[in-house]
Design a protein around this motif. Structure first.
Motif, PDB file in Angstrom:
ATOM      1  N   GLU A  80      13.643   2.589   1.856  1.00 14.44           N
ATOM      2  CA  GLU A  80      13.122   3.953   1.927  1.00 14.44           C
ATOM      3  C   GLU A  80      11.995   4.226   0.923  1.00 14.44           C
ATOM      4  O   GLU A  80      11.446   5.312   0.885  1.00 14.44           O
ATOM      5  CB  GLU A  80      14.249   4.956   1.688  1.00 14.44           C
ATOM      6  CG  GLU A  80      15.256   4.984   2.815  1.00 14.44           C
ATOM      7  CD  GLU A  80      14.622   5.426   4.118  1.00 14.44           C
ATOM      8  OE1 GLU A  80      14.244   6.588   4.237  1.00 14.44           O
ATOM      9  OE2 GLU A  80      14.490   4.573   5.026  1.00 14.44           O
ATOM     10  N   LEU A  81      11.651   3.236   0.115  1.00 16.66           N
ATOM     11  CA  LEU A  81      10.623   3.471  -0.908  1.00 16.66           C
ATOM     12  C   LEU A  81       9.279   3.845  -0.317  1.00 16.66           C
ATOM     13  O   LEU A  81       8.498   4.557  -0.935  1.00 16.66           O
ATOM     14  CB  LEU A  81      10.458   2.230  -1.787  1.00 16.66           C
ATOM     15  CG  LEU A  81      11.447   2.068  -2.926  1.00 16.66           C
ATOM     16  CD1 LEU A  81      11.217   0.742  -3.629  1.00 16.66           C
ATOM     17  CD2 LEU A  81      11.298   3.209  -3.924  1.00 16.66           C
ATOM     18  N   GLY A  82       8.992   3.331   0.855  1.00 17.94           N
ATOM     19  CA  GLY A  82       7.676   3.645   1.410  1.00 17.94           C
ATOM     20  C   GLY A  82       7.619   3.295   2.879  1.00 17.94           C
ATOM     21  O   GLY A  82       8.477   2.574   3.385  1.00 17.94           O
ATOM     22  N   ILE A 125       5.087  -4.870  -0.517  1.00 15.76           N
ATOM     23  CA  ILE A 125       5.442  -4.462  -1.878  1.00 15.76           C
ATOM     24  C   ILE A 125       4.542  -3.314  -2.320  1.00 15.76           C
ATOM     25  O   ILE A 125       4.985  -2.330  -2.898  1.00 15.76           O
ATOM     26  CB  ILE A 125       5.312  -5.641  -2.866  1.00 15.76           C
ATOM     27  CG1 ILE A 125       6.275  -6.754  -2.485  1.00 15.76           C
ATOM     28  CG2 ILE A 125       5.604  -5.181  -4.289  1.00 15.76           C
ATOM     29  CD1 ILE A 125       6.200  -7.946  -3.412  1.00 15.76           C
ATOM     30  N   SER A 126       3.257  -3.437  -2.008  1.00 13.85           N
ATOM     31  CA  SER A 126       2.317  -2.384  -2.393  1.00 13.85           C
ATOM     32  C   SER A 126       2.721  -1.049  -1.773  1.00 13.85           C
ATOM     33  O   SER A 126       2.782  -0.022  -2.451  1.00 13.85           O
ATOM     34  CB  SER A 126       0.917  -2.784  -1.949  1.00 13.85           C
ATOM     35  OG  SER A 126       0.073  -1.660  -1.934  1.00 13.85           O
ATOM     36  N   PHE A 127       3.032  -1.055  -0.490  1.00 13.05           N
ATOM     37  CA  PHE A 127       3.393   0.205   0.181  1.00 13.05           C
ATOM     38  C   PHE A 127       4.708   0.760  -0.353  1.00 13.05           C
ATOM     39  O   PHE A 127       4.878   1.972  -0.463  1.00 13.05           O
ATOM     40  CB  PHE A 127       3.456   0.011   1.704  1.00 13.05           C
ATOM     41  CG  PHE A 127       2.121   0.236   2.359  1.00 13.05           C
ATOM     42  CD1 PHE A 127       1.085  -0.660   2.167  1.00 13.05           C
ATOM     43  CD2 PHE A 127       1.888   1.374   3.133  1.00 13.05           C
ATOM     44  CE1 PHE A 127      -0.157  -0.440   2.740  1.00 13.05           C
ATOM     45  CE2 PHE A 127       0.644   1.599   3.707  1.00 13.05           C
ATOM     46  CZ  PHE A 127      -0.373   0.694   3.508  1.00 13.05           C
ATOM     47  N   PHE A 128       5.639  -0.124  -0.686  1.00 11.73           N
ATOM     48  CA  PHE A 128       6.927   0.353  -1.218  1.00 11.73           C
ATOM     49  C   PHE A 128       6.759   0.887  -2.634  1.00 11.73           C
ATOM     50  O   PHE A 128       7.354   1.895  -2.993  1.00 11.73           O
ATOM     51  CB  PHE A 128       7.963  -0.777  -1.194  1.00 11.73           C
ATOM     52  CG  PHE A 128       8.490  -1.047   0.192  1.00 11.73           C
ATOM     53  CD1 PHE A 128       7.984  -0.361   1.283  1.00 11.73           C
ATOM     54  CD2 PHE A 128       9.486  -1.976   0.403  1.00 11.73           C
ATOM     55  CE1 PHE A 128       8.465  -0.599   2.570  1.00 11.73           C
ATOM     56  CE2 PHE A 128       9.975  -2.220   1.679  1.00 11.73           C
ATOM     57  CZ  PHE A 128       9.466  -1.532   2.761  1.00 11.73           C
ATOM     58  N   LEU A 129       5.924   0.218  -3.428  1.00 15.06           N
ATOM     59  CA  LEU A 129       5.752   0.661  -4.812  1.00 15.06           C
ATOM     60  C   LEU A 129       5.061   2.022  -4.868  1.00 15.06           C
ATOM     61  O   LEU A 129       5.470   2.919  -5.609  1.00 15.06           O
ATOM     62  CB  LEU A 129       4.939  -0.378  -5.596  1.00 15.06           C
ATOM     63  CG  LEU A 129       4.646  -0.028  -7.045  1.00 15.06           C
ATOM     64  CD1 LEU A 129       5.932   0.023  -7.854  1.00 15.06           C
ATOM     65  CD2 LEU A 129       3.701  -1.050  -7.663  1.00 15.06           C
ATOM     66  N   PHE A 130       4.005   2.178  -4.082  1.00 14.20           N
ATOM     67  CA  PHE A 130       3.223   3.404  -4.138  1.00 14.20           C
ATOM     68  C   PHE A 130       3.740   4.466  -3.171  1.00 14.20           C
ATOM     69  O   PHE A 130       3.168   5.543  -3.081  1.00 14.20           O
ATOM     70  CB  PHE A 130       1.742   3.114  -3.863  1.00 14.20           C
ATOM     71  CG  PHE A 130       1.063   2.385  -4.996  1.00 14.20           C
ATOM     72  CD1 PHE A 130       0.472   3.089  -6.029  1.00 14.20           C
ATOM     73  CD2 PHE A 130       1.054   1.004  -5.040  1.00 14.20           C
ATOM     74  CE1 PHE A 130      -0.138   2.425  -7.084  1.00 14.20           C
ATOM     75  CE2 PHE A 130       0.449   0.327  -6.096  1.00 14.20           C
ATOM     76  CZ  PHE A 130      -0.144   1.041  -7.124  1.00 14.20           C
ATOM     77  N   GLY A 131       4.788   4.157  -2.428  1.00 14.31           N
ATOM     78  CA  GLY A 131       5.306   5.115  -1.462  1.00 14.31           C
ATOM     79  C   GLY A 131       4.310   5.373  -0.343  1.00 14.31           C
ATOM     80  O   GLY A 131       4.197   6.483   0.159  1.00 14.31           O
TER      81      GLY A 131
END
Ligand code: HEM
Ligand code: FES
Lengths: 341, 553
Positions: free
Chosen positions: A167-169, B191-197
């Protein structure tokens, strides 16, 4: 303490056949010998502690007296005085304590013996016994079914803890391939930040040798303007057509010597902000990648690999500069899926 | 309830009794009160790390009361005129508030930043001292590993903090991180999209970094520091080779009172240093940079010092290192920075085990090596430091080029050259210096110290008078550990395994060039010789040949 004191045997002292001569004799300090020097140090230590108190007072007084918000200079003054007060308050205690320890406290070196880090034979035997007993009482070795299912369950149990991070992004989708530029989107001047009413550009506003920082006029259309600006920022340069070395396929991507390139470095994404008029080179200030504007912004030096993507432009019926389409190539740093479209 | 001890009568006695009957305080004092700490300036580096960390925690906690880790946009209406009306995030706005409006806010902010810089510096230098003195050897390998963890965490703490104010520089730093993450094969984009939301910069990153910066990373650092210090107590501190110091004892000052007074005083000195720097030297004036905007950037800006080497690698690596396999990009020009950083940490982690394996040395070591007495280790360490400094200076290549009026490109070529050859040259030079110093030590132990006094012999020859060493000073020159080259050994079946062959090669590399320590026989022979023929002065400077006239040496 005396129980730890240790008389060292000679075989422990020998190294390379040499015999350790043992600790040198203690040399008395001046303070050990002369009472008046001792008293002088006593006063000195107390002096340092008094200095500390003065520092504390200075801090409190400046804290009350100066309202920093009123001007830049007051803010600086407040910082200096508060900092000075704090420094003296701390320094006084620090120096005082160290001068005291060094000159007035006992400075005889003390010897302590080292002990084995490991437990004694008995400790070890009992430890083994306890583990055995635990094994016995739990029956973990005798009951492989329980043991193996437990291991499997424990191995699986963390998975939910990993999965919740989904769900982080959002997934990347095709976001990295698209910007706000599109057919007919007008070029606006980047005046810093996100302007309320972007100022549009006409071809005649761009003179030879100049560079204009540009954003799409519809910068407010995206969900989050900074995200859009981070992809869509463009540099506009007008170059004498003789000097421009255009690929025939891209000949109609420029307008009257005006070319538009992504401002986002293809190395790791800094804005490529420095333009050298004579050489027509763009230089990225972060790691000095150098791009040749006359040759489709190919990299001529530095750590970047891909050329800066070109934005095809033209003018619309009202004479405003507009994009012909989005960037044909993805902008910004290289990413794994870059060639999947 | 204690029945055997007499009732305390004084106030202090009552308080002590209260504490002892509730937490066994007397046992603690008995155990730790007279623990011995060897004193040497180089042993204070760990203390500086600890103290600067404490100061960073204190100042940082204060900042959390006023800082808003949020990226909502607003228009500035505070007292700093140049930014009035400018759109900015809450994070940046609250940083301006702390700097301009909060009494003492700027001081605390600057102390936090200076403290963080000092912290990472102290940790790094502390680590170098542990390396160069061989303090990582058995039984302290695990504590060395804890240290490696602390080093990595100190970088992470610094970087996450640097990013929080959301000013132009910190945002630009984050953008570079985003570019590096995107270069990771297969998963980088995710990872980039998850880190920066979502896309960079998004609206989540500051609050996420905040959680890491004020909770996760400090908690991990505190946990590791606790383990680190427990280990120091369990192992007891190492000591320098000195007369009286052995592998079985610790010589130094007792915790109470001397070490505690010096250590406590030193804490205040470190605190005072940080306060003084913050009073007089500006650090990270975010109001000059403006809020983050992906478009402008100013040339010549520098990251915090400990990020410099990664930035330097990014500058030194040429673009052709990015290549494509069936269209999938492998951006080695970027990944090389990650690989080197991780590689350095891994290399550090395995070093104690590697060295013990090569030297076949499984003994405990509590007496430190003087760096010269481990020439290969010292040379490898210096080579690493030089390599690090080359990368670090690479991050300022543009400023250096301007300073020397050189072209930027030439500057980068020089750095590329130094990246490969700097460490090699450093290795060779250092090793020669160490061996030279060892030979010198041998000379001094054999013939005494040069006094600078020249005597003319009856037949006209000049000699310099040598003063023999007293046994206490001679000790550290002759009593040191000096492993020898152990060639690959055959196992029971008469075979030499591949691993053992490699060990043999490394052993040769490490120990082939060796200045053997003086044996007792050599030393005695030299002394007999000196007494018979040499010429010496005793400590009062009198002639020692008994006849008051110089003899040929
Ligand atoms: C947060 C960071 C750190 C703190 C607060 C810290 C603190 C300390 C302190 C107070 C000591 C005892 C005094 C001294 O020898 O200097 C010590 C010893 C030691 N440290 Fe650290 N340290 C840190 C990081 C590191 C790092 C990065 C390494 C190596 C990779 C390391 C390895 C060691 C070892 C092996 C010892 C034992 C040294 C001996 O007994 O001679 N430490 N540390
Ligand atoms: S981001 Fe442009 S050179 Fe690195």
């Amino acid at each position: 303490m005396s129980s730890k004191e240790h008389t060292v045997t000679s075989d422990e002292l020998d190294v390379n056949g040499h015999t350790n001569p043992g600790l040198p004799e203690h040399k008395p300090r001046l303070t050990d010998t002369y009472p008046e020097i001792e008293r002088r140090f006593e006063r000195q230590v107390a002096g340092w502690f008094v200095l500390s108190m003065l520092g504390t007072v200075l801090f409190i007084v400046s804290f009350i007296a100066i309202e920093p918000g009123e001007s830049y200079d007051l803010m600086r003054l407040s910082n200096t005085l508060l900092g000075l007060g704090a420094t003296l308050a701390l320094l006084g205690i620090g120096v005082g304590a160290i001068v005291w320890a060094k000159n007035l406290m006992n400075d005889h070196e003390v010897t302590e013996s080292r002990h084995d880090i490991h437990g004694s034979e008995e400790d070890r035997a009992i430890a083994v016994e306890i583990i055995k007993q635990a094994k016995e009482e739990s029956g973990i070795a005798r009951r492989p079914l329980i043991r193996n299912t437990l291991i499997a369950a424990l191995a699986l149990a963390p998975l939910p803890a990993v999965i919740v991070f989904r769900e982080l992004g959002p997934l990347p989708g095709d976001k990295l391939f698209n910007t706000l530029w599109d057919q007919g989107v007008r070029l606006a001047i980047d005046t810093g930040g996100i302007p309320e009413n972007p100022r549009l550009l006409r071809a005649e506003d761009v003179t030879i040798g100049s560079v204009v920082h540009v954003i799409p006029e519809n910068i407010h259309d995206g969900d989050h303007a900074l995200d859009e600006k981070a992809k869509a920022a463009v540099l506009l340069m007008k170059i004498d057509p003789d000097e421009l070395n255009e690929d025939p396929e891209r000949a109609d991507w420029s307008y009257d010597g005006i070319v538009a390139y992504s401002k986002i470095c293809t190395h790791v994404g800094c804005p490529v902000a420095l333009y050298e008029h004579q050489t027509h080179h763009l230089l990225c200030p972060c790691h000095q990648s150098t791009f040749d504007v006359t040759d489709h912004c190919k990299v001529i030096f530095g750590p970047a690999k891909r050329p800066l993507p070109q934005l095809p432009i033209t003018v619309d019926s009202e004479g405003y500069l507009v994009a012909q389409s989005d960037f044909p190539d993805p902008v910004g740093p290289t990413f794994w899926e870059i060639n999947t479209r | 309830m204690s029945t055997t001890t007499p009732e305390p009568t004084t106030a202090v006695g009552k308080a002590a009794d209260w504490a002892d009957t509730r937490m066994g305080a007397s046992k603690l004092v008995r155990e730790f009160g007279r623990k011995i700490f060897p004193s040497h300036w180089s042993f204070m580096l760990g203390e500086v790390s600890l103290y600067s960390f404490i100061i960073v925690v204190l100042t940082g906690t204060y900042l959390t009361f006023f800082f808003y880790p949020a990226m909502g946009e607003l228009h500035y209406d505070g007292p700093y005129v140049p930014l009035q009306g400018v759109e900015m995030s809450q994070a940046y706005q609250s940083t301006l508030y702390i700097s301009f409006e909060l009494r003492g806010g700027l001081l605390i902010r600057q102390m936090h930043h200076w403290g963080a810089l000092l912290f990472v510096a102290a940790v790094s230098i502390h680590m170098l001292r542990v390396f160069f003195t061989g303090a990582f050897r058995r039984p302290r390998e695990l504590n060395w590993l804890v240290g490696v963890g602390l080093l990595a965490l100190s970088w992470a703490a610094g970087f996450t903090g640097y990013s929080l104010p959301d000013d132009l520089l910190s945002g630009n730093g984050l953008r570079i991180i985003d570019g590096i993450i995107k270069a990771i094969p297969l998963v980088g984009t995710y990872i980039s999209f998850f880190l920066f939301g979502g896309e960079f910069p998004g609206i989540d990153i500051i609050s996420r970094l905040y959680t890491l910066h004020i909770m996760i990373i400090p908690a991990a650092i505190i946990a590791l520091i606790a383990i680190h210090l427990i280990f120091v107590v369990v192992h007891k501190h190492t000591q320098w080779p000195q007369a009286g110091n052995t592998e079985r004892n610790v010589v130094g000052e007792p915790v109470l009172p001397t070490f505690a007074a010096k250590g406590g005083g030193f804490f205040f000195l470190v605190f005072a240093l940080i306060a003084g720097l913050s009073a007089f030297f500006q650090i990270n004036p975010v109001w000059n940079y403006g809020p983050y905007d992906p478009s402008p950037v100013s040339a010549g800006t520098q990251p915090d010092w400990y990020i410099g080497w990664a930035d330097g690698i990014l500058r030194i690596a040429p673009g052709w290192m990015e290549f494509y396999i069936f269209g999938w990009p492998i951006s080695m020009n970027i990944l090389v920075a990650v690989i080197i950083m991780v590689g350095v940490l891994v290399g550090m982690a395995v070093w104690p085990f590697f060295e013990a394996w090569v030297a076949k040395d499984n003994r405990e070591h509590h007496v430190l090596d003087r760096p010269r007495n481990a020439p290969t280790r010292t040379a490898v360490g210096v080579a690493f430091v030089v390599w690090y400094l080359v990368m670090w200076a690479g991050a300022s290549g543009d400023l250096i080029a301007v300073f020397f009026h050189m072209s930027l490109n030439d500057m980068i070529y020089i750095f590329r050259f130094l990246f490969f050859f700097g460490p090699i040259i450093a290795y060779i030079v250092t090793k020669r210096i160490c061996l030279g110093l060892q030979r010198k030590d041998r000379e001094v132990a054999l013939h005494g110290r040069e006094t600078g006094r020249i005597l003319r012999l009856p037949h006209g020859e000049f000699i310099e008078v040598h003063e023999p060493l007293d046994p206490h000073s001679a000790w550290r020159l002759v009593a040191f550990d000096s492993p020898e080259y152990v060639p690959a050994q055959a196992d029971e079946n008469g075979k030499i395994s591949t691993a053992e062959k490699w060990r043999g090669r490394f052993s040769k590399f490490f120990f082939e060039d060796r200045v053997a320590p003086l044996s007792k026989a050599e030393l005695e022979a030299a002394h007999a010789h000196n007494e018979g023929h040499g010429h010496h002065l005793d400590s009062e400077g009198n002639d020692q040949d008994g006849q008051g006239r110089p003899l040929p040496h």
